[in-house]
Design an enzyme around this catalytic site. Structure first.
Site, PDB file in Angstrom:
ATOM      1  N   SER A 119       0.822  -1.206   0.000  1.00  0.00           N
ATOM      2  CA  SER A 119       0.000   0.000   0.000  1.00  0.00           C
ATOM      3  C   SER A 119       0.851   1.249   0.000  1.00  0.00           C
ATOM      4  CB  SER A 119      -0.876   0.028   1.252  1.00  0.00           C
ATOM      5  OG  SER A 119      -1.599  -1.159   1.373  1.00  0.00           O
ATOM      6  N   HIS A 140      -1.565  -2.780  -7.128  1.00  0.00           N
ATOM      7  CA  HIS A 140      -2.201  -2.457  -5.846  1.00  0.00           C
ATOM      8  C   HIS A 140      -3.714  -2.572  -5.957  1.00  0.00           C
ATOM      9  CE1 HIS A 140      -3.227   0.574  -2.515  1.00  0.00           C
ATOM     10  NE2 HIS A 140      -2.942  -0.582  -1.973  1.00  0.00           N
ATOM     11  N   GLU A 152      -4.260  -0.093  -8.953  1.00  0.00           N
ATOM     12  CA  GLU A 152      -3.208   0.862  -9.326  1.00  0.00           C
ATOM     13  C   GLU A 152      -2.028   0.041  -9.846  1.00  0.00           C
ATOM     14  OE1 GLU A 152      -3.797   4.599  -6.239  1.00  0.00           O
ATOM     15  OE2 GLU A 152      -2.849   2.802  -5.459  1.00  0.00           O
ATOM     16  N   ASN A 190      -3.969   5.920  -1.402  1.00  0.00           N
ATOM     17  CA  ASN A 190      -3.581   5.974   0.013  1.00  0.00           C
ATOM     18  C   ASN A 190      -2.911   7.281   0.404  1.00  0.00           C
ATOM     19  OD1 ASN A 190      -4.697   3.639   1.005  1.00  0.00           O
ATOM     20  ND2 ASN A 190      -3.010   2.386   0.283  1.00  0.00           N
TER      21      ASN A 190
HETATM   22  P1  NAD Z   1      -3.196  -9.822   6.257  1.00  0.00           P
HETATM   23  O1  NAD Z   1      -2.575  -9.650   7.609  1.00  0.00           O
HETATM   24  O2  NAD Z   1      -4.643 -10.120   6.151  1.00  0.00           O
HETATM   25  O3  NAD Z   1      -2.436 -10.986   5.442  1.00  0.00           O
HETATM   26  C1  NAD Z   1      -1.054 -11.118   5.351  1.00  0.00           C
HETATM   27  C2  NAD Z   1      -0.751 -12.592   5.056  1.00  0.00           C
HETATM   28  O4  NAD Z   1       0.636 -12.715   4.754  1.00  0.00           O
HETATM   29  C3  NAD Z   1      -1.036 -13.517   6.254  1.00  0.00           C
HETATM   30  O5  NAD Z   1      -1.779 -14.635   5.817  1.00  0.00           O
HETATM   31  C4  NAD Z   1       0.354 -13.925   6.726  1.00  0.00           C
HETATM   32  O6  NAD Z   1       0.409 -15.226   7.276  1.00  0.00           O
HETATM   33  C5  NAD Z   1       1.140 -13.850   5.426  1.00  0.00           C
HETATM   34  N1  NAD Z   1       2.571 -13.682   5.597  1.00  0.00           N
HETATM   35  C6  NAD Z   1       3.240 -12.936   6.486  1.00  0.00           C
HETATM   36  N2  NAD Z   1       4.563 -13.041   6.267  1.00  0.00           N
HETATM   37  C7  NAD Z   1       4.729 -13.877   5.217  1.00  0.00           C
HETATM   38  C8  NAD Z   1       5.849 -14.376   4.500  1.00  0.00           C
HETATM   39  N3  NAD Z   1       7.082 -14.034   4.843  1.00  0.00           N
HETATM   40  N4  NAD Z   1       5.614 -15.193   3.459  1.00  0.00           N
HETATM   41  C9  NAD Z   1       4.352 -15.527   3.100  1.00  0.00           C
HETATM   42  N5  NAD Z   1       3.256 -15.082   3.739  1.00  0.00           N
HETATM   43  C10 NAD Z   1       3.454 -14.285   4.788  1.00  0.00           C
HETATM   44  O7  NAD Z   1      -2.800  -8.511   5.465  1.00  0.00           O
HETATM   45  P2  NAD Z   1      -3.549  -7.869   4.178  1.00  0.00           P
HETATM   46  O8  NAD Z   1      -4.554  -6.894   4.637  1.00  0.00           O
HETATM   47  O9  NAD Z   1      -3.943  -8.968   3.241  1.00  0.00           O
HETATM   48  O10 NAD Z   1      -2.353  -7.009   3.546  1.00  0.00           O
HETATM   49  C11 NAD Z   1      -1.325  -7.627   2.806  1.00  0.00           C
HETATM   50  C12 NAD Z   1      -0.639  -6.616   1.918  1.00  0.00           C
HETATM   51  O11 NAD Z   1      -1.612  -5.971   1.093  1.00  0.00           O
HETATM   52  C13 NAD Z   1       0.102  -5.485   2.664  1.00  0.00           C
HETATM   53  O12 NAD Z   1       1.238  -5.134   1.927  1.00  0.00           O
HETATM   54  C14 NAD Z   1      -0.933  -4.378   2.641  1.00  0.00           C
HETATM   55  O13 NAD Z   1      -0.363  -3.096   2.766  1.00  0.00           O
HETATM   56  C15 NAD Z   1      -1.540  -4.580   1.271  1.00  0.00           C
HETATM   57  N6  NAD Z   1      -2.891  -4.026   1.106  1.00  0.00           N
HETATM   58  C16 NAD Z   1      -3.812  -4.141   2.100  1.00  0.00           C
HETATM   59  C17 NAD Z   1      -5.083  -3.610   1.905  1.00  0.00           C
HETATM   60  C18 NAD Z   1      -6.143  -3.725   2.976  1.00  0.00           C
HETATM   61  O14 NAD Z   1      -7.186  -3.074   2.852  1.00  0.00           O
HETATM   62  N7  NAD Z   1      -5.955  -4.546   4.000  1.00  0.00           N
HETATM   63  C19 NAD Z   1      -5.418  -2.995   0.697  1.00  0.00           C
HETATM   64  C20 NAD Z   1      -4.465  -2.921  -0.315  1.00  0.00           C
HETATM   65  C21 NAD Z   1      -3.186  -3.440  -0.090  1.00  0.00           C
END
Ligand code: NAD
Length: 284
Positions: A119, A140, A152, A190
């Site tokens: 993000s 993204h 994005e 963001n």
């Molecule tokens: P989340 O906490 O729901 O999921 C993260 C996942 O990654 C978990 O299942 C965890 O076990 C896994 N993980 C952690 N370390 C790891 C590794 N080394 N190898 C493999 N898997 C691993 O988080 P999320 O909300 O899905 O966010 C994930 C990414 O997406 C982040 O970079 C976040 O900034 C981005 N993002 C989030 C949103 C949102 O609204 N939550 C929106 C757009 C982008």
């Protein structure tokens, strides 16, 4: 390059949503997470989301079966070796992301493209740690991925035109509208959204209004579908905290700094919906 197999790293909220839309577009997906319990949780989330679509009449049962048939899970990174595109959606923290990309670089075929769903982190900072910065970009997506129409696509100074074009076409193939962005923290959405969410937390912290009144104010006064505190719960307080820290480190402007209340809640494990508790209680 035709993308026929995608490796989805991280099957959390975002990874499972991305895997779902990719499989719906007819592309094979292999989802990787660190532990089998997280893989199973991610696959379960996809199943539930597709079942909901069936209930609503948006998908038929046989298509649901076909979509699920295109998705497998693994905890072994080597299983991603023959993927054409790797999409990474692990925790919003540079160190583990770089560690993962270094491993992937040695495993996944040389022609493959790497795309981060970060993000706010610098795409080039991750890309430069691999031997394929020209085949590295940002994809993204927005939460919930099956519903939100935007992606994005981020081009760094090193991303080749061919990589960017493949990523752009892929974004369209999975049914999204593409916005092209430079590799600047927070990209478009963001950069504008996060200071607003942080300001809402600051308003709560300052006792300006209750959480309900802050959320109702923005829903009813501005026509937003969710109030800022509800939205922060939805996105994840940890994710918003990390994004705020990253934007602040880059821009050094007060409105990007995470307020103490957010930090305390993250430390307490009140991460929002995914944890059953954030600004609101979701335990029931
Ligand atoms: P989340 O906490 O729901 O999921 C993260 C996942 O990654 C978990 O299942 C965890 O076990 C896994 N993980 C952690 N370390 C790891 C590794 N080394 N190898 C493999 N898997 C691993 O988080 P999320 O909300 O899905 O966010 C994930 C990414 O997406 C982040 O970079 C976040 O900034 C981005 N993002 C989030 C949103 C949102 O609204 N939550 C929106 C757009 C982008």
């Amino acid at each position: 390059m035709a993308i026929t197999k995608v490796g989805m790293c991280g099957l959390g909220q975002m990874g499972s949503g991305i895997a779902e839309v990719v499989a719906k577009a007819g592309v094979t997906v292999i989802g990787y997470d660190v532990e089998d319990q997280f893989v199973q949780k991610g696959l379960g989330r996809i199943n539930k989301s597709l079942s909901k679509a069936v209930e609503k009449g948006k998908l038929d049962e046989s298509t649901k079966g076909e979509v699920l048939g295109r998705i497998t899970g693994t905890t072994n990174l080597n299983d991603l070796a023959d993927c054409d595109l790797i999409i990474e959606a692990i925790v919003e923290n540079l160190e583990p992301k770089i560690e993962l990309y270094k491993k992937l670089d040695g495993i996944v075929k040389k022609e493959a493209i790497f795309a981060s769903n970060t993000s706010s982190l610098s795409i080039i900072e991750m890309g430069a740690t691999t031997n394929r910065p020209d085949q590295f970009c940002g994809l993204h997506f927005f939460n919930p991925v099956p519903v939100m129409k935007l992606v994005e696509v981020i081009k760094t100074v090193a991303t080749s035109d061919a990589t960017f074009e493949t990523a752009r076409q892929f974004g369209e193939k999975v049914g999204k509208v593409v916005v092209s962005c430079a590799d600047s923290p927070g990209f478009v959405v963001n950069r504008l959204l996060v200071p607003y969410l942080l300001d809402a937390i600051r308003a709560l912290e300052a006792g300006v209004a209750t959480k309900e009144d802050i959320d109702n104010g923005m829903k009813l006064g501005c026509g937003h579908p969710m109030g800022p505190l509800e939205l922060t719960d939805f996105i994840g307080l940890d994710t918003i905290y990390y994004i705020g820290e990253i934007l602040f480190a880059e821009f050094k402007q007060h409105h990007y700094a995470s307020p103490p209340l957010l930090k305390s809640m993250v430390k307490a494990g009140y991460l929002g919906r995914k944890a059953g508790r954030g600004f609101y209680d979701y335990s029931k």
